[in-house]
Each structure stands twice: as structure tokens, then as C-alpha cells.
Design a protein around this motif. Sequence first.
Motif, PDB file in Angstrom:
ATOM      1  N   UNK A 123       0.816  -1.214   0.000  1.00 49.17           N
ATOM      2  CA  UNK A 123       0.000   0.000   0.000  1.00 49.17           C
ATOM      3  C   UNK A 123       0.850   1.264   0.000  1.00 49.17           C
ATOM      4  N   UNK A 124       2.036   1.202   0.622  1.00 48.76           N
ATOM      5  CA  UNK A 124       2.871   2.391   0.782  1.00 48.76           C
ATOM      6  C   UNK A 124       4.169   2.271  -0.019  1.00 48.76           C
ATOM      7  N   UNK A 125       4.623   3.405  -0.541  1.00 49.80           N
ATOM      8  CA  UNK A 125       5.851   3.448  -1.345  1.00 49.80           C
ATOM      9  C   UNK A 125       7.030   2.900  -0.541  1.00 49.80           C
ATOM     10  N   UNK A 126       7.171   3.355   0.691  1.00 52.75           N
ATOM     11  CA  UNK A 126       8.294   2.921   1.525  1.00 52.75           C
ATOM     12  C   UNK A 126       8.332   1.423   1.735  1.00 52.75           C
ATOM     13  N   UNK A 127       7.166   0.820   1.975  1.00 53.34           N
ATOM     14  CA  UNK A 127       7.113  -0.633   2.168  1.00 53.34           C
ATOM     15  C   UNK A 127       7.588  -1.371   0.922  1.00 53.34           C
ATOM     16  N   UNK A 128       7.152  -0.898  -0.246  1.00 46.21           N
ATOM     17  CA  UNK A 128       7.553  -1.540  -1.504  1.00 46.21           C
ATOM     18  C   UNK A 128       9.058  -1.414  -1.720  1.00 46.21           C
ATOM     19  N   UNK A 129       9.610  -0.217  -1.516  1.00 45.31           N
ATOM     20  CA  UNK A 129      11.036   0.010  -1.751  1.00 45.31           C
ATOM     21  C   UNK A 129      11.911  -0.738  -0.745  1.00 45.31           C
ATOM     22  N   UNK A 130      11.462  -0.798   0.510  1.00 42.69           N
ATOM     23  CA  UNK A 130      12.210  -1.549   1.525  1.00 42.69           C
ATOM     24  C   UNK A 130      12.192  -3.041   1.219  1.00 42.69           C
ATOM     25  N   UNK A 131      11.014  -3.555   0.877  1.00 45.53           N
ATOM     26  CA  UNK A 131      10.885  -4.978   0.597  1.00 45.53           C
ATOM     27  C   UNK A 131      11.800  -5.415  -0.547  1.00 45.53           C
ATOM     28  N   UNK A 132      11.942  -4.560  -1.546  1.00 49.58           N
ATOM     29  CA  UNK A 132      12.776  -4.880  -2.706  1.00 49.58           C
ATOM     30  C   UNK A 132      14.249  -4.531  -2.495  1.00 49.58           C
ATOM     31  N   UNK A 133      14.570  -3.926  -1.359  1.00 54.89           N
ATOM     32  CA  UNK A 133      15.957  -3.574  -1.056  1.00 54.89           C
ATOM     33  C   UNK A 133      16.465  -2.384  -1.847  1.00 54.89           C
ATOM     34  N   UNK A 134      15.548  -1.508  -2.299  1.00 58.07           N
ATOM     35  CA  UNK A 134      15.956  -0.352  -3.101  1.00 58.07           C
ATOM     36  C   UNK A 134      16.326   0.849  -2.240  1.00 58.07           C
ATOM     37  N   UNK A 135      15.879   0.854  -0.979  1.00 53.54           N
ATOM     38  CA  UNK A 135      16.253   1.896  -0.023  1.00 53.54           C
ATOM     39  C   UNK A 135      16.550   1.229   1.320  1.00 53.54           C
TER      40      UNK A 135
END
Length: 150
Positions: free
Chosen positions: A80-92
Motif C-alpha cells: 500500500x505504501x511506497x516505503x514498504x515496496x522500496x524496503x521490501x525490494x531492497x531499493x532503499x
Amino acid sequence: MKNSKLTRSLSFILSVVLIAAIALFTVGCNDDQNNDLGEQGTAKTIENGAVYGEGEKSFTFTVVDGEGNEVSCEVRTDKAFVGDALLELGLISGENGPYGLYVKTVNGITADYDVDGTYWAFYIDGEYAMSGVDVTDIVEGSTYTFKVEK
């Protein structure tokens, strides 16, 4: 004489117990603080034009380093959230703090205000974000950008 020895022994035992209790309490408090302010993931290098993740939603993720070099990729997710997606994928990666996720590393580049006065600024469709990455809802087709700023 017996009373004096007994008093000293009890005082010593009580002191040891008190020191142990303080040490355990301090360790417990530090563990709670680390959970609240703990490190979140490690950020990998992004390949320009790549697609990361799988899911129903997609958005463009762009990174601009301190020299103005830009790289973009597509992110697909069910989060649902941008941060969750980016963290999960290891991008941030970053640290949880009193105001949410403090992003320190993007595209393998660390920007740390405490070290050199730089930080990762977060943009939504080219506009400076008014919310943190960890509470920003994913809007299909939007572009989310991190730029190193000073």
C-alpha cells in the motif's frame, strides 16, 4: 560481632542484586530503543530501466545522486505504501525515527546529514513530498524520486 558480619554480608548481597537489576533494566531499555530506531534493510544498486518486484500496482522510481546522475526503474508491488515496496525490494534503507523512516541509502549511495550535511529528499511526480515515504500511498503510474540534497 555476629550482627556486624551479618549486616555486612546482607549489604554486599543487596548491592550485587541492585547492580544486576540496574544492568538488566538498562539493557531492556536499550533493546526497546533499538527496535524503534533500528536499521531498515540494505539498499542495492538499481539497474536503469529494470523492473523490480511483482504485483498489481506499478510506479516509476527515480534516483538522482549528488552529481546529478539519474537512474530510473519500474517497481511492481501489492504493498500500500511506497516505503514498504522500496524496503521490501531492497531499493532503499534507513532508520526508524520519531518522524518515520529516515532514508539514508538509496541506489547504494549513503547520504547522512549528521556526517556531511546531505540527505535524501523525497519527491512525488516532481513535487517535494509533504509526507514521508513510509506513509505515502502508492498511486498507480506515479513517479517517486529520491535526490541527494544539501
